[in-house]
Structure formats: structure tokens, C-alpha cells
Motif scaffolding. Structure first.
Motif, PDB file in Angstrom:
ATOM      1  N   ILE A   1       8.608   2.549  -7.506  1.00  0.00           N
ATOM      2  CA  ILE A   1       7.795   3.710  -7.832  1.00  0.00           C
ATOM      3  C   ILE A   1       6.333   3.275  -7.781  1.00  0.00           C
ATOM      4  N   CYS A   2       5.504   4.046  -7.098  1.00  0.00           N
ATOM      5  CA  CYS A   2       4.069   3.754  -7.058  1.00  0.00           C
ATOM      6  C   CYS A   2       3.493   3.928  -8.463  1.00  0.00           C
ATOM      7  N   THR A   3       2.766   2.923  -8.937  1.00  0.00           N
ATOM      8  CA  THR A   3       2.233   2.991 -10.296  1.00  0.00           C
ATOM      9  C   THR A   3       1.086   4.002 -10.405  1.00  0.00           C
ATOM     10  N   HIS A   4       0.536   4.424  -9.277  1.00  0.00           N
ATOM     11  CA  HIS A   4      -0.581   5.369  -9.312  1.00  0.00           C
ATOM     12  C   HIS A   4      -0.094   6.816  -9.233  1.00  0.00           C
ATOM     13  N   CYS A   5       0.702   7.105  -8.191  1.00  0.00           N
ATOM     14  CA  CYS A   5       1.079   8.513  -7.965  1.00  0.00           C
ATOM     15  C   CYS A   5       2.548   8.778  -8.255  1.00  0.00           C
ATOM     16  N   ARG A   6       3.290   7.768  -8.701  1.00  0.00           N
ATOM     17  CA  ARG A   6       4.702   7.889  -9.049  1.00  0.00           C
ATOM     18  C   ARG A   6       5.591   8.247  -7.855  1.00  0.00           C
TER      19      ARG A   6
ATOM     20  N   VAL B   1       0.861  -1.171   0.000  1.00  0.00           N
ATOM     21  CA  VAL B   1       0.000   0.000   0.000  1.00  0.00           C
ATOM     22  C   VAL B   1       0.901   1.225   0.000  1.00  0.00           C
ATOM     23  N   CYS B   2       0.755   2.034  -1.025  1.00  0.00           N
ATOM     24  CA  CYS B   2       1.573   3.248  -1.154  1.00  0.00           C
ATOM     25  C   CYS B   2       1.304   4.158   0.034  1.00  0.00           C
ATOM     26  N   TYR B   3       2.387   4.637   0.672  1.00  0.00           N
ATOM     27  CA  TYR B   3       2.162   5.492   1.838  1.00  0.00           C
ATOM     28  C   TYR B   3       1.902   6.951   1.461  1.00  0.00           C
ATOM     29  N   GLU B   4       1.960   7.258   0.171  1.00  0.00           N
ATOM     30  CA  GLU B   4       1.624   8.611  -0.265  1.00  0.00           C
ATOM     31  C   GLU B   4       0.149   8.708  -0.669  1.00  0.00           C
ATOM     32  N   CYS B   5      -0.300   7.761  -1.516  1.00  0.00           N
ATOM     33  CA  CYS B   5      -1.670   7.875  -2.030  1.00  0.00           C
ATOM     34  C   CYS B   5      -2.626   6.842  -1.422  1.00  0.00           C
ATOM     35  N   GLY B   6      -2.077   5.876  -0.683  1.00  0.00           N
ATOM     36  CA  GLY B   6      -2.931   4.912   0.004  1.00  0.00           C
ATOM     37  C   GLY B   6      -3.478   3.809  -0.879  1.00  0.00           C
TER      38      GLY B   6
HETATM   39 ZN   LIG Z   1       0.939   6.153  -4.606  1.00  0.00          ZN
END
Ligand SMILES: [Zn+2]
Length: 216
Positions: free
Chosen positions: A65-70, A47-52
């Protein structure tokens, strides 16, 4: 002695050409295949800790790299020693506050966190927060599972929001637990609890209100 003979090519069609499937089989047997697709890399979901949001990362990677928010996601484990200067930690790995450390104004975002020493501040743990020594935490606490170990006396001045709380030591603070609260034998919980399930084992103590609904 068995007699060796090569496999005869028997072509069952009048054209004299092998059927396509048989031709492909023989080509595959006699040629080195060049894989065109990249080798399969074991992945794990985090779970990305930036965008959840949930994202797949290589299982063995130390960062991704988070595939959603980079966002750049770290996955390394971090030990905080006595006198540590680094107070803000963001990782999908584990954070351990080592015994004898006394650290305040921490800002921890991580997978699992182990407090063997004293750490105060903000805690956001996607999995486990395990507290095994006396601690007074002055910031908000969020965790999947919060465990207070036997012998630990913990005060949460801003309370905690968790899925699950297990108290084997002593804990004071306001608790919101989405799944359940368990006070183990010998454990003491001094808290108003918002949780659908509160289990107080024989020989355990709970003082405070129990609300089955989540607070608004
Ligand atoms: Zn993210």
C-alpha cells in the motif's frame, strides 16, 4: 589441570549493590531476551504509479500500500502472450510482451518493459523500456531509459519522453530526452530531438533537428 572457578562478584561500592551497567550485563547474560520491536524487514524504495511519490515497501512483497495515497501497488511480473486478453497492466514489476504476440491498445504502467513481440498502446515505464523487434507504437511512451535493440525497426507515432535513449537499431519519432541520446554504431535515428546531449557514434545516423532545450 586448570582449576575452574566461577567469576567472583566483586562489588566495588559500599552499598553492596552492583553498578547498574554491570548488573544489566549479568542479567542480559543469564536471561532470554524478548525482542519488543518487530524484526527488521528489508525495504526498498519504489515510486507509486498512482501519485508519483516515493514510498518504502518490503523488498520481498508482491503487493503493498502506498503510504501517501493508500493505492494498492502490485509488484508482480507479467508476461503478455500472443492473444492476451488483459491489455491494461499496472505493476511495479516487469512486463514482457512475448515473441509472436501482436497486441494493440495496450496500457502498460510498470518498472521494466521488454517488447520481444509487437505491442502498441501507452507505455509508462519507471525504469527501462527495451524494444527488440519491429514495432509501431501508436500511443505516448514514457520511460527512464528507452533502448532500441539492433535489428529492430521502431516507429513511435506520438514520440517518447525519457531520461535517456539508446538506439542500436532504427527509430523514428519525436524524442524528448532529459539526460541524453546515444545512437550506437549502425544505429539510425530519424527524429527531432530535445535533449542536452546527443551522441552519434561513428557509423551511426541521425536525421532531424537537435534542440538543446526542452520543448515548452
Ligand atoms: Zn501513492
Amino acid at each position: 589441570m586448570p582449576r575452574y572457578s566461577t567469576e567472583p562478584i566483586v562489588v566495588p561500592v559500599a552499598s553492596g549493590l552492583l553498578p547498574e551497567s554491570e548488573r544489566n550485563r549479568r542479567v542480559a547474560l543469564t536471561s532470554f531476551s524478548v525482542r519488543s520491536e518487530p524484526p527488521e524487514v528489508p525495504q526498498r524504495e519504489v515510486v507509486c504509479y498512482e501519485c508519483g511519490r516515493r514510498t518504502q515497501v518490503p523488498a520481498a512483497a508482491l503487493s503493498a500500500i502506498c503510504t501517501h495515497c493508500r493505492a494498492h501497488l502490485k509488484m508482480t511480473d507479467v508476461d503478455l502472450k500472443p492473444g492476451a486478453q488483459r491489455l491494461t497492466v499496472r505493476t511495479l514489476g516487469n512486463v514482457t510482451v512475448l515473441a509472436d504476440a501482436v497486441l494493440s491498445q495496450l496500457s502498460i504502467t510498470c518498472g521494466n518493459c521488454y517488447l520481444h513481440g509487437r505491442g502498441s498502446g501507452t507505455f509508462r515505464c519507471s525504469d527501462l523500456l527495451k524494444i527488440s523487434c519491429n514495432n509501431r507504437i501508436e500511443g505516448p511512451v514514457q520511460a527512464g531509459r528507452l533502448e532500441v535493440e539492433r535489428g529492430a525497426d521502431v516507429i513511435l507515432t506520438q514520440g517518447a519522453t525519457v531520461d535517456e535513449l539508446v538506439v542500436s537499431g532504427r527509430l523514428s519519432g519525436r524524442i524528448v530526452a532529459r539526460r541524453r541520446v546515444v545512437v550506437r554504431r549502425g544505429g539510425e535515428l530519424y527524429a527531432n530531438c530535445f535533449t542536452p546531449s546527443l551522441e552519434v557514434e561513428q557509423g551511426a545516423t541521425h536525421r532531424g533537428e537537435w534542440h538543446r532545450e526542452q520543448p515548452v
